[in-house]
Write an enzyme that holds these catalytic residues in place. Sequence first.
Site, PDB file in Angstrom:
ATOM      1  N   HIS A 152       0.854  -1.196   0.000  1.00  0.00           N
ATOM      2  CA  HIS A 152       0.000   0.000   0.000  1.00  0.00           C
ATOM      3  C   HIS A 152       0.883   1.237   0.000  1.00  0.00           C
ATOM      4  CE1 HIS A 152      -3.370   2.649   0.838  1.00  0.00           C
ATOM      5  NE2 HIS A 152      -2.573   3.274   1.690  1.00  0.00           N
ATOM      6  N   ASP A 204     -15.085   3.282   8.182  1.00  0.00           N
ATOM      7  CA  ASP A 204     -13.986   4.172   7.773  1.00  0.00           C
ATOM      8  C   ASP A 204     -14.453   5.123   6.676  1.00  0.00           C
ATOM      9  OD1 ASP A 204     -11.195   5.119   7.460  1.00  0.00           O
ATOM     10  OD2 ASP A 204     -11.502   4.262   5.475  1.00  0.00           O
ATOM     11  N   ARG A 247     -14.354  13.414   8.531  1.00  0.00           N
ATOM     12  CA  ARG A 247     -13.037  14.022   8.810  1.00  0.00           C
ATOM     13  C   ARG A 247     -12.676  15.039   7.736  1.00  0.00           C
ATOM     14  NH1 ARG A 247      -9.380   9.209   8.596  1.00  0.00           N
ATOM     15  NH2 ARG A 247      -7.710  10.682   9.029  1.00  0.00           N
ATOM     16  N   SER A 250      -7.319   4.252   9.616  1.00  0.00           N
ATOM     17  CA  SER A 250      -8.115   4.284   8.385  1.00  0.00           C
ATOM     18  C   SER A 250      -7.482   3.390   7.316  1.00  0.00           C
ATOM     19  CB  SER A 250      -8.188   5.744   7.903  1.00  0.00           C
ATOM     20  OG  SER A 250      -8.694   5.822   6.604  1.00  0.00           O
ATOM     21  N   LYS A 280      -8.713  -1.083   6.256  1.00  0.00           N
ATOM     22  CA  LYS A 280      -9.030  -1.636   4.929  1.00  0.00           C
ATOM     23  C   LYS A 280      -8.040  -2.741   4.549  1.00  0.00           C
ATOM     24  CE  LYS A 280      -9.099   2.717   3.879  1.00  0.00           C
ATOM     25  NZ  LYS A 280      -9.192   4.110   3.475  1.00  0.00           N
TER      26      LYS A 280
HETATM   27  N1  URA Z   1      -5.884   7.580   3.272  1.00  0.00           N
HETATM   28  C1  URA Z   1      -6.839   6.888   3.941  1.00  0.00           C
HETATM   29  O1  URA Z   1      -7.301   5.852   3.479  1.00  0.00           O
HETATM   30  N2  URA Z   1      -7.230   7.367   5.134  1.00  0.00           N
HETATM   31  C2  URA Z   1      -6.750   8.498   5.697  1.00  0.00           C
HETATM   32  O2  URA Z   1      -7.139   8.853   6.786  1.00  0.00           O
HETATM   33  C3  URA Z   1      -5.767   9.206   4.977  1.00  0.00           C
HETATM   34  C4  URA Z   1      -5.351   8.714   3.759  1.00  0.00           C
END
Ligand code: URA
Length: 435
Positions: free
Chosen positions: A90, A169, A176, A191, A195
């Site tokens: 990632h 999320d 957010r 966050s 995932k």
């Molecule tokens: N990418 C995400 O998936 N979440 C965040 O909070 C910031 C960047």
Amino acid sequence: MSAVDPVSVIGAKRDGRELTTAQIDAVVHGFTSGTVAPEQMSSLLMAIVWRGMSRRETADWTAAMIASGITVDLSGLERGGRPLTTVDKHSTGGVGDKITLPLTPLIASYGLAVPQLSGRGLGHTGGTLDKLESIPGWSAQVSPERLRSQLSRVGAVICAASDQLAPADRALYALRDVTGTVASIPLIAASIMSKKIAEGTEALVLDVKVGSGAFMRTYDDAADLARAMVELGTDAGVRTSALLTDMSAPLGRSAGNALEVAEAVEVLAGGGPRDVVELTLALAREMLDAAGLRDVDPAEHLAGGQAMDTWRAMIAAQGGDPAASLPEAVHREVAVVSESGYLARLDALAVGLAAWELGAGRSAPGAAVSAGAGVTWHAAVGEPVVAGAPLLTLHADDPARFDAALARLEGAYEVTATAPTDVPPLDRVLGRIGP
Ligand code: URA
């Protein structure tokens, strides 16, 4: 769960106390089910931005978000009776970051399974799915059954993540985004990792970008984020490590959807810009190592064509034609070098914003993107440039977009008489965090 009063949870965090697992479960669950109001969650998020969260709280926050949805079952994958190890990567996102495209088939070509469940781009960093959708016929939609069968057969899948993966999320991120509460290392770490953990991979390598084109502008902040994510992955039983990589200058020679696919294909063919090749190899070594393959040199499968064969199979398995020509933008505008010297600076954020102005990125979720739009730069930072030669080419379907893009690029690059000494390392790697 409903016995927890959200106001008392907000008060506890406001006063700097550690939240209990039950409190965290209750507010995350309550927010997704509607019993915790958005204004209460906004207030709690702002308290978290200021007070932070401990490792245990961050792990509980992540677990609560995972529990809000489904998890992908990748257990028991095999090919020819041999179990397949799953390993994923990632990136926290950068300009011209097309590394997922060559890296996924490269790793799969070593007999590993790489499940890349990706998202679309928003703002100045491009999304992997948007890039691949410039390939005629290619589809990002892959059912859970097809995900497993493609992983067993080809080893590589890049596809859209299900909406049901950590849906809390998704809802929290939207809140957010409009309440000034994205900038919190524990919230960002939770966050991203909710995932990735829900995706069911056994091992994970993180590419945490540092610099003007990245979420994290300083090395120390990026290292803190990397550490928090490595801890979350490790605590959840995923073998996790992170490379910290430079994103002060854009990666490779292009930013834009089809432009980046073309560059990735060059790398798979054994060529391509050196920084893209070297960072692909650095991340590949980390992933192979995490999967227990310590004595292989990933450069061999770029040079030998095995990574390209897997790319073609991966694209074809999702309806794409790997031999088809890629779309090109209708209009081009070239910015030339005004004096000879060395390219001392090319700002990643400015290039990303210019590509976005040209139509390569979207400003609202769900908006269309142009496949051919983007920016190509003809020299990398540190390289010599000659007066009158092209420095940047802008590509757009609508020429009315050029003015805004050129405005973004004003002051974004610098040519000096002597070679700069502070160029990023060729592989962009600044540090590593992990076991
Ligand atoms: N990418 C995400 O998936 N979440 C965040 O909070 C910031 C960047």
